[in-house]
Design an enzyme around this catalytic site. Structure first.
Site, mmCIF file in Angstrom:
data_model
loop_
_atom_site.group_PDB
_atom_site.id
_atom_site.type_symbol
_atom_site.label_atom_id
_atom_site.label_comp_id
_atom_site.label_asym_id
_atom_site.label_seq_id
_atom_site.Cartn_x
_atom_site.Cartn_y
_atom_site.Cartn_z
ATOM 1 C CE LYS A 43 -12.914 -6.068 1.703
ATOM 2 N NZ LYS A 43 -11.327 -6.134 0.670
ATOM 3 C CB SER A 92 -4.218 -6.864 4.372
ATOM 4 O OG SER A 92 -3.634 -5.324 3.742
ATOM 5 C CG HIS A 118 -2.276 -1.008 1.473
ATOM 6 N ND1 HIS A 118 -2.452 -1.729 2.996
ATOM 7 C CD2 HIS A 118 -3.444 -1.219 0.465
ATOM 8 C CE1 HIS A 118 -3.138 -2.529 2.168
ATOM 9 N NE2 HIS A 118 -4.053 -2.324 1.107
ATOM 10 N NE ARG A 178 -3.319 -6.605 -4.087
ATOM 11 C CZ ARG A 178 -3.713 -7.525 -3.106
ATOM 12 N NH1 ARG A 178 -3.227 -7.280 -2.110
ATOM 13 N NH2 ARG A 178 -4.673 -7.020 -3.749
HETATM 14 P P1 ADP Z 1 -9.301 -3.745 -1.136
HETATM 15 O O1 ADP Z 1 -10.016 -4.068 0.121
HETATM 16 O O2 ADP Z 1 -10.514 -2.013 -1.131
HETATM 17 O O3 ADP Z 1 -9.394 -4.701 -1.819
HETATM 18 P P2 ADP Z 1 -7.286 -2.802 0.365
HETATM 19 O O4 ADP Z 1 -6.744 -2.395 0.976
HETATM 20 O O5 ADP Z 1 -7.171 -4.674 0.511
HETATM 21 O O6 ADP Z 1 -8.899 -2.681 0.015
HETATM 22 O O7 ADP Z 1 -6.288 -2.714 -1.264
HETATM 23 C C1 ADP Z 1 -6.383 -1.113 -1.164
HETATM 24 C C2 ADP Z 1 -6.039 -1.002 -3.145
HETATM 25 O O8 ADP Z 1 -4.687 -1.398 -2.548
HETATM 26 C C3 ADP Z 1 -6.850 -1.991 -3.749
HETATM 27 O O9 ADP Z 1 -6.442 -1.416 -4.989
HETATM 28 C C4 ADP Z 1 -5.188 -3.379 -4.016
HETATM 29 O O10 ADP Z 1 -5.129 -4.009 -5.255
HETATM 30 C C5 ADP Z 1 -4.030 -2.104 -3.949
HETATM 31 N N1 ADP Z 1 -3.635 -3.675 -3.224
HETATM 32 C C6 ADP Z 1 -3.045 -3.441 -1.934
HETATM 33 N N2 ADP Z 1 -1.810 -4.523 -1.915
HETATM 34 C C7 ADP Z 1 -0.945 -3.928 -3.190
HETATM 35 C C8 ADP Z 1 0.160 -4.291 -3.293
HETATM 36 N N3 ADP Z 1 1.070 -5.395 -2.685
HETATM 37 N N4 ADP Z 1 0.978 -4.632 -4.670
HETATM 38 C C9 ADP Z 1 0.908 -3.231 -5.048
HETATM 39 N N5 ADP Z 1 -1.841 -3.012 -4.922
HETATM 40 C C10 ADP Z 1 -1.615 -3.529 -3.484
#
Ligand code: ADP
Length: 162
Positions: A45, A132, A21, A94
């Site tokens: 979630k 996460s 992030h 990703r």
């Molecule tokens: P959501 O619940 O909206 O998926 P997240 O907190 O899981 O929220 O992720 C927020 C954004 O960050 C999403 O677009 C997700 O794909 C991106 N993201 C999370 N981890 C990574 C990573 N390691 N590399 C690239 N993008 C990431």
């Protein structure tokens, strides 16, 4: 003509915020004048951290990134983006696994509001596998998560699991 500020929104659950992030936030901050990180309440979630805890963690972790603010939201993403005056939404991409969901969401969001573009960024290759969900799973089984989150976030997770 007065130059107009370009505002972007980066929405997510951030449960907890990872190095993936943070990399996306740093890259995204270069693309806009102001980047609003939207922390969603998203109770479906069943997050490990409350929205207040996630907000505090995100704020602390991005304190050194200029032009970034952190805002909680509990609405349709496009309404939130519009309210913030944003013209683009940032998402991290990703592997193929993210693609289908992100593609569908961007497509539907485009139908809801065609004035706001979704922009996809890739994190540094070494940070791409970080999620996460897996960070929490590793921590629950006593594994080390220090390669995936900052020391302060690792401490927050350890405290939560105690
Ligand atoms: P959501 O619940 O909206 O998926 P997240 O907190 O899981 O929220 O992720 C927020 C954004 O960050 C999403 O677009 C997700 O794909 C991106 N993201 C999370 N981890 C990574 C990573 N390691 N590399 C690239 N993008 C990431």
């Amino acid at each position: 003509m007065a130059s107009k500020q370009r505002i972007g929104v980066y929405p997510g659950t951030f449960d907890p915020i990872t190095l993936g992030h943070l990399d996306i936030i740093r890259r995204g901050a270069h693309l806009v004048d102001r980047l609003v990180i939207g922390v969603t309440t998203n109770p479906s979630k069943e997050p490990m951290f409350t929205v207040a805890e996630r907000m505090e963690m995100v704020r602390r972790e991005v304190a050194d990134v200029p032009g970034v603010s952190v805002v909680e939201f509990d609405s349709l993403l496009m309404d939130f983006a519009e309210r913030e005056g944003a013209t683009l939404i940032l998402r991290g991409l990703r592997a193929v696994a993210d693609f289908e969901y992100e593609y569908q969401m961007a497509g539907m969001n485009q139908q809801l509001n065609d004035r706001i573009e979704t922009v996809f960024l890739m994190a540094d290759v070494s940070l791409q596998p970080i999620a996460s969900r897996l960070v929490k799973e590793i921590a629950r089984y006593g594994g080390a998560i220090n390669k995936f989150v900052t020391p302060a976030v690792a401490a927050d997770v350890a405290k939560k699991l105690k």
